[in-house]
Design an enzyme around this catalytic site. Structure first.
Site, mmCIF file in Angstrom:
data_model
loop_
_atom_site.group_PDB
_atom_site.id
_atom_site.type_symbol
_atom_site.label_atom_id
_atom_site.label_comp_id
_atom_site.label_asym_id
_atom_site.label_seq_id
_atom_site.Cartn_x
_atom_site.Cartn_y
_atom_site.Cartn_z
ATOM 1 N N CYS A 382 -50.704 -32.660 -11.278
ATOM 2 C CA CYS A 382 -49.347 -32.209 -10.959
ATOM 3 C C CYS A 382 -48.418 -33.404 -10.763
ATOM 4 C CB CYS A 382 -49.364 -31.276 -9.744
ATOM 5 S SG CYS A 382 -47.856 -30.291 -9.564
ATOM 6 N N HIS A 508 -53.189 -27.335 -11.504
ATOM 7 C CA HIS A 508 -54.103 -27.687 -10.408
ATOM 8 C C HIS A 508 -55.512 -27.193 -10.722
ATOM 9 C CE1 HIS A 508 -51.265 -29.198 -7.323
ATOM 10 N NE2 HIS A 508 -50.395 -28.444 -7.977
ATOM 11 N N GLU A 510 -58.304 -28.092 -9.580
ATOM 12 C CA GLU A 510 -59.193 -28.028 -8.406
ATOM 13 C C GLU A 510 -59.283 -26.627 -7.824
ATOM 14 O OE1 GLU A 510 -55.106 -29.172 -6.639
ATOM 15 O OE2 GLU A 510 -56.239 -29.453 -8.495
#
Length: 537
Positions: A382, A508, A510
């Site tokens: 990001c 993102h 993750e």
């Protein structure tokens, strides 16, 4: 099939692991073939945590459907391996806003709006809707805060009403408490648990299961004492010992027959019994011998929970690659005061997570330059991707004034621009580009090599994007556009072609990593670090 409800409350102090308890029960039930979903009620007045300081509250998790929510939902998804939704995290602020909107619309036909029944009815509706949307058989709900908190009372009253409405055979209460240890007298004390249960029972809620957070094993005498004072069978007093990994908690609960206790109480029948994958996951984590060290360069490193999903995703990928990933937490402002060379020397990789605002930005850019020039594996997420672009334009393409409009509205080289649909937005809460969006990958890139498919879906949380006016300049000078939105309007992934592994993503990744299914990009990044350190192909 009649739905079942499990409510997890906490007593004595906060931070005892209610979320991990809820997630662990969910994991155990799912391993027995029962479809579950999990939600959390947060008693604060914010509509959601999207505008809250990560250094105070931790990371903001984002669901597929664009809900900005509490970090506990990340644990829920990682444990039960299910994608949650906008009914999975409800705050007091959101409940009151929904009720007051109904009042303004005349939905209550002139009635006086009160906490009971209007607020409690709204809370109950969100419990029921979570089950309907997910089509889960069991809905597990964590009540944030601690029993006795003023702001938690409407939620506790609502779950008391759920049991009255749905029947005792369909509702279970789990209470998580602290058993403190007094070192001078070398005693475990049950009195805080007694008082907490008494407070809960005063609100009409009797726990069916008590989970005690303790640093030492509970003797049978202690369990019997809790049983006597808290009106519960001693077999339903569970010890939640301190463990090295949160993923060990389901196995600890399994040894104490927690799943069987829950299933007996709710009349559930298992269709399978398979915790082997989870056992292997924990076993493999304990057998890792090689280490790699990654520098996590961020703005909020004073609270590690601000990056909890990245921490977990790195660990998931580490187990997969048979390495222990050690994190060097690097405050980007300290890089500005000292140097990237001093603070990053010796690391096997650099990861730059998301963030907002211009504080510490030049330190992050210095860290990115250090990693690029040293050809250390580099992963930008990001904001991290945006800063990789800025650094590349400044130091490789020699556009020294390259910047983001977020940091400098007057820059002559705005390589990072505000998204077109964000220009006229003035409200900050829940107005960013949020949730799951598609991305097409360019064959032959590191990203395609990691995913091994052309079309992917990832979760977003941002207002700014790569400025398309600078695409050609970037690609002509070795900055590869590896992934774009299907309409080719949004740059999703960039890669530095001259480096062994340097990838920046606008989304993102993750948030979608699981202990049993590490995210492809994190797997590739950790493998690149392993190769960087141990020099093998």
């Amino acid at each position: 099939m009649e739905k079942k409800y499990i409510f997890v409350t906490g007593g004595v102090v906060s931070g005892l692991g209610k979320g991990i308890t809820a997630a662990s029960i969910g994991r155990l039930l799912k391993s027995r073939g029962i479809k579950v979903t999990i939600q959390k009620f947060d008693p604060y007045l914010n509509i959601d945590p999207g505008t809250m300081n990560p250094c105070q509250h931790g990371e903001v998790f984002v669901t597929d459907d664009g809900l900005e929510c509490d970090l506990d939902l990340g644990h829920y998804e990682r444990f039960i391996d299910e994608s949650l939704n906008r009914y999975s995290n409800i705050t007091t602020g959101r409940i009151y806003m929904q009720v007051l909107n109904k009042e303004r619309n005349g939905d209550f036909l002139g009635k006086t709006v009160q906490v009971i029944p209007h607020i409690t009815n709204e809370i109950k509706d969100t419990v029921y809707k979570a089950g309907e949307i997910s089509q889960a058989q069991v809905i597990i709900t964590e009540i944030g805060g601690t029993v006795g908190d003023i702001e938690s009372q409407p939620f506790l009253e609502a779950i008391r009403q759920v049991r009255a409405e749905k029947g005792t055979e369909n509702v279970m209460f789990v209470h998580v408490t602290l058993i403190p240890f007094l070192p001078k007298s070398e005693e475990l004390k049950t009195k805080p648990t007694q008082h907490s249960c008494k407070e809960l029972m005063g609100m009409g809620i009797i726990p069916d299961l008590i989970v005690t957070r303790t640093s030492y094993p509970l003797t049978q005498d202690i369990k019997e004492k809790i049983s006597l004072f808290c009106n519960i069978s001693s077999k339903n007093v569970i010890e939640n010992m301190d463990v090295d990994s949160i993923y060990d908690v389901p196995l600890m609960f399994e040894k104490q027959d927690v799943a069987q206790i829950v299933m007996n109480k709710l009349g559930l029948k298992e269709t399978k019994n398979d915790l082997l994958e989870w056992h292997n996951l924990c076993k493999n984590k304990g057998n890792v011998e090689k280490d790699v060290e990654v520098a996590l360069v961020g703005k909020y490193v004073s609270l590690h929970d601000a990056y909890i999903s990245i921490y977990e995703a790195l660990n998931h990928a580490g187990v997969f690659n048979e390495v222990n990933v050690k994190i060097r937490w690097v405050d980007s402002e300290k890089i500005e005061e000292e140097s990237a060379e001093k603070l990053l020397k010796g690391v096997d990789g650099v990861i730059v997570p998301g963030g907002f605002g211009n504080r510490g930005i030049e330190g992050i850019i210095s860290a990115i330059k250090y990693a690029r020039e040293k050809d250390i594996p580099l992963f930008g997420i990001c904001l991290g991707m945006q800063l990789m672009v800025i650094e590349y334009f400044r130091d490789v393409i020699k556009r020294k004034d390259a910047n983001s409009l977020e940091f400098d509205e007057n820059t002559k080289t705005p390589v990072i621009n505000i998204m077109e649909d964000q220009i006229n937005i003035t409200q900050k809460g829940a107005t960013m580009r949020l949730g799951k969006y598609p991305c097409t990958l360019d064959i032959g890139t590191k990203s395609y090599e990691a995913y091994k498919e052309n079309l992917i879906y990832e979760r977003h949380r941002h207002r700014y994007e790569f400025n398309n006016d600078y695409r050609k300049m970037a690609t002509d000078n070795g900055l590869k556009i590896a992934g774009v939105s299907p309409d080719n309007k949004l740059v999703e992934i960039v890669e530095i072609e001259s480096n062994k592994w340097a990838v920046g993503v606008q989304f993102h990744p993750e948030l979608k990593s699981r202990p049993n299914r590490p995210h492809p990009l994190f797997k590739a990044f950790v493998l690149a670090m392993k190769k960087n350190k141990y020099k093998f192909e």
